[in-house]
Design a protein around this motif. Structure first.
Motif, PDB file in Angstrom:
ATOM      1  N   ARG A  14       0.992  -1.266  -0.306  1.00  0.00           N
ATOM      2  CA  ARG A  14      -0.213  -0.083  -0.116  1.00  0.00           C
ATOM      3  C   ARG A  14       0.884   1.306   0.515  1.00  0.00           C
ATOM      4  N   LYS A  15       0.075   1.910  -1.039  1.00  0.00           N
ATOM      5  CA  LYS A  15       0.894   3.916  -0.652  1.00  0.00           C
ATOM      6  C   LYS A  15       0.338   4.414  -0.562  1.00  0.00           C
ATOM      7  N   VAL A  16       1.352   5.237   0.921  1.00  0.00           N
ATOM      8  CA  VAL A  16       0.514   6.024   1.628  1.00  0.00           C
ATOM      9  C   VAL A  16       0.909   7.789   0.882  1.00  0.00           C
ATOM     10  N   THR A  17       0.033   8.912   1.012  1.00  0.00           N
ATOM     11  CA  THR A  17       0.073  10.444   0.723  1.00  0.00           C
ATOM     12  C   THR A  17       0.466  11.077   1.915  1.00  0.00           C
ATOM     13  N   PHE A  18       1.130  12.044   1.898  1.00  0.00           N
ATOM     14  CA  PHE A  18       1.268  13.773   2.946  1.00  0.00           C
ATOM     15  C   PHE A  18       1.544  14.193   2.497  1.00  0.00           C
ATOM     16  N   ARG A  19       0.725  15.504   3.219  1.00  0.00           N
ATOM     17  CA  ARG A  19       2.467  16.574   2.877  1.00  0.00           C
ATOM     18  C   ARG A  19       2.409  17.179   4.221  1.00  0.00           C
ATOM     19  N   LEU A  20       4.121  17.739   3.388  1.00  0.00           N
ATOM     20  CA  LEU A  20       5.128  18.785   3.934  1.00  0.00           C
ATOM     21  C   LEU A  20       4.914  19.545   3.825  1.00  0.00           C
ATOM     22  N   ASP A  21       5.090  20.638   5.149  1.00  0.00           N
ATOM     23  CA  ASP A  21       5.456  22.347   5.113  1.00  0.00           C
ATOM     24  C   ASP A  21       6.815  22.504   3.672  1.00  0.00           C
ATOM     25  N   GLU A  22       7.326  22.801   3.016  1.00  0.00           N
ATOM     26  CA  GLU A  22       8.631  23.431   2.842  1.00  0.00           C
ATOM     27  C   GLU A  22       9.813  23.193   3.767  1.00  0.00           C
ATOM     28  N   LYS A  23       9.477  23.596   4.818  1.00  0.00           N
ATOM     29  CA  LYS A  23      10.542  23.733   5.838  1.00  0.00           C
ATOM     30  C   LYS A  23      11.117  22.298   6.403  1.00  0.00           C
ATOM     31  N   HIS A  24      10.000  21.593   6.381  1.00  0.00           N
ATOM     32  CA  HIS A  24      10.030  19.917   7.410  1.00  0.00           C
ATOM     33  C   HIS A  24      10.716  19.105   5.952  1.00  0.00           C
ATOM     34  N   LEU A  25       9.747  19.623   4.378  1.00  0.00           N
ATOM     35  CA  LEU A  25      10.537  18.697   3.726  1.00  0.00           C
ATOM     36  C   LEU A  25      12.141  19.347   3.594  1.00  0.00           C
ATOM     37  N   GLU A  26      12.681  20.024   3.913  1.00  0.00           N
ATOM     38  CA  GLU A  26      13.882  20.683   3.252  1.00  0.00           C
ATOM     39  C   GLU A  26      15.236  19.407   3.801  1.00  0.00           C
ATOM     40  N   GLU A  27      14.433  20.178   5.744  1.00  0.00           N
ATOM     41  CA  GLU A  27      14.646  19.485   7.198  1.00  0.00           C
ATOM     42  C   GLU A  27      15.188  17.351   6.516  1.00  0.00           C
ATOM     43  N   LEU A  28      14.272  17.002   6.025  1.00  0.00           N
ATOM     44  CA  LEU A  28      13.812  15.499   5.725  1.00  0.00           C
ATOM     45  C   LEU A  28      14.536  15.456   4.813  1.00  0.00           C
ATOM     46  N   ASP A  29      15.075  16.089   4.131  1.00  0.00           N
ATOM     47  CA  ASP A  29      15.655  16.165   2.805  1.00  0.00           C
ATOM     48  C   ASP A  29      17.479  16.887   3.152  1.00  0.00           C
ATOM     49  N   LEU A  30      17.584  16.865   3.519  1.00  0.00           N
ATOM     50  CA  LEU A  30      18.668  16.784   4.562  1.00  0.00           C
ATOM     51  C   LEU A  30      18.953  15.651   4.729  1.00  0.00           C
ATOM     52  N   CYS A  31      18.360  15.397   5.967  1.00  0.00           N
ATOM     53  CA  CYS A  31      18.668  14.008   6.652  1.00  0.00           C
ATOM     54  C   CYS A  31      18.742  12.747   5.912  1.00  0.00           C
ATOM     55  N   SER A  32      18.034  12.986   4.620  1.00  0.00           N
ATOM     56  CA  SER A  32      18.360  12.244   3.868  1.00  0.00           C
ATOM     57  C   SER A  32      19.457  11.763   2.977  1.00  0.00           C
ATOM     58  N   THR A  33      19.763  13.033   3.158  1.00  0.00           N
ATOM     59  CA  THR A  33      21.206  12.884   1.957  1.00  0.00           C
ATOM     60  C   THR A  33      22.376  12.670   3.475  1.00  0.00           C
ATOM     61  N   HIS A  34      22.339  13.095   4.546  1.00  0.00           N
ATOM     62  CA  HIS A  34      23.129  12.709   5.854  1.00  0.00           C
ATOM     63  C   HIS A  34      23.190  11.260   5.996  1.00  0.00           C
ATOM     64  N   PHE A  35      22.047  10.188   6.152  1.00  0.00           N
ATOM     65  CA  PHE A  35      21.898   9.015   6.414  1.00  0.00           C
ATOM     66  C   PHE A  35      22.255   8.316   5.045  1.00  0.00           C
ATOM     67  N   GLY A  36      22.247   8.506   4.121  1.00  0.00           N
ATOM     68  CA  GLY A  36      22.564   7.780   3.099  1.00  0.00           C
ATOM     69  C   GLY A  36      21.372   7.271   3.094  1.00  0.00           C
ATOM     70  N   ALA A  37      20.194   7.692   2.684  1.00  0.00           N
ATOM     71  CA  ALA A  37      18.785   6.667   2.772  1.00  0.00           C
ATOM     72  C   ALA A  37      17.429   7.441   2.270  1.00  0.00           C
ATOM     73  N   SER A  38      17.180   7.242   1.430  1.00  0.00           N
ATOM     74  CA  SER A  38      15.552   7.107   0.780  1.00  0.00           C
ATOM     75  C   SER A  38      14.611   8.472   2.119  1.00  0.00           C
ATOM     76  N   ILE A  39      14.076   9.255   1.236  1.00  0.00           N
ATOM     77  CA  ILE A  39      13.154   9.680   2.265  1.00  0.00           C
ATOM     78  C   ILE A  39      11.930   9.081   2.745  1.00  0.00           C
ATOM     79  N   SER A  40      12.013   8.080   2.022  1.00  0.00           N
ATOM     80  CA  SER A  40      10.522   6.920   1.754  1.00  0.00           C
ATOM     81  C   SER A  40      11.114   6.143   2.967  1.00  0.00           C
ATOM     82  N   PHE A  41      12.483   5.753   3.208  1.00  0.00           N
ATOM     83  CA  PHE A  41      12.384   4.744   4.062  1.00  0.00           C
ATOM     84  C   PHE A  41      12.862   5.595   5.486  1.00  0.00           C
ATOM     85  N   LEU A  42      13.367   6.670   4.844  1.00  0.00           N
ATOM     86  CA  LEU A  42      13.411   7.050   6.840  1.00  0.00           C
ATOM     87  C   LEU A  42      12.213   7.352   7.176  1.00  0.00           C
ATOM     88  N   ILE A  43      10.895   7.487   6.763  1.00  0.00           N
ATOM     89  CA  ILE A  43       9.679   8.057   6.573  1.00  0.00           C
ATOM     90  C   ILE A  43       9.334   6.379   7.326  1.00  0.00           C
TER      91      ILE A  43
END
Length: 76
Positions: A14-43
């Protein structure tokens, strides 16, 4: 360490879609890069961890709702 898809039976169908504001999405993207994992994996990891913590710390909060969702309760 087991692959995420192997945890708890692991069939992710199953696929789940949700929304984040730009600030949180940028933070999540930085974490994704830092940990070398996809955003989907982190979520997925964070959601599973949250649910496991809820089950461990307050079993009745999910237990009753899980029974409802599986048709064993008196919900909806």
């Amino acid at each position: 360490m087991a692959r995420f898809s192997e945890i708890k039976g692991g069939s992710m169908t199953r696929k789940v879609t949700f929304r984040l504001d730009e600030k949180h999405l940028e933070e999540l993207d930085l974490c994704s890069t830092h940990f070398g994992a996809s955003i989907s994996f982190l979520i997925r990891h964070l959601v599973v961890r949250f649910l496991e913590d809820q089950r461990r710390n307050n079993p009745s909060s999910l237990g009753c709702r899980s029974a409802e969702l599986l048709g064993g309760g008196h919900g909806r």
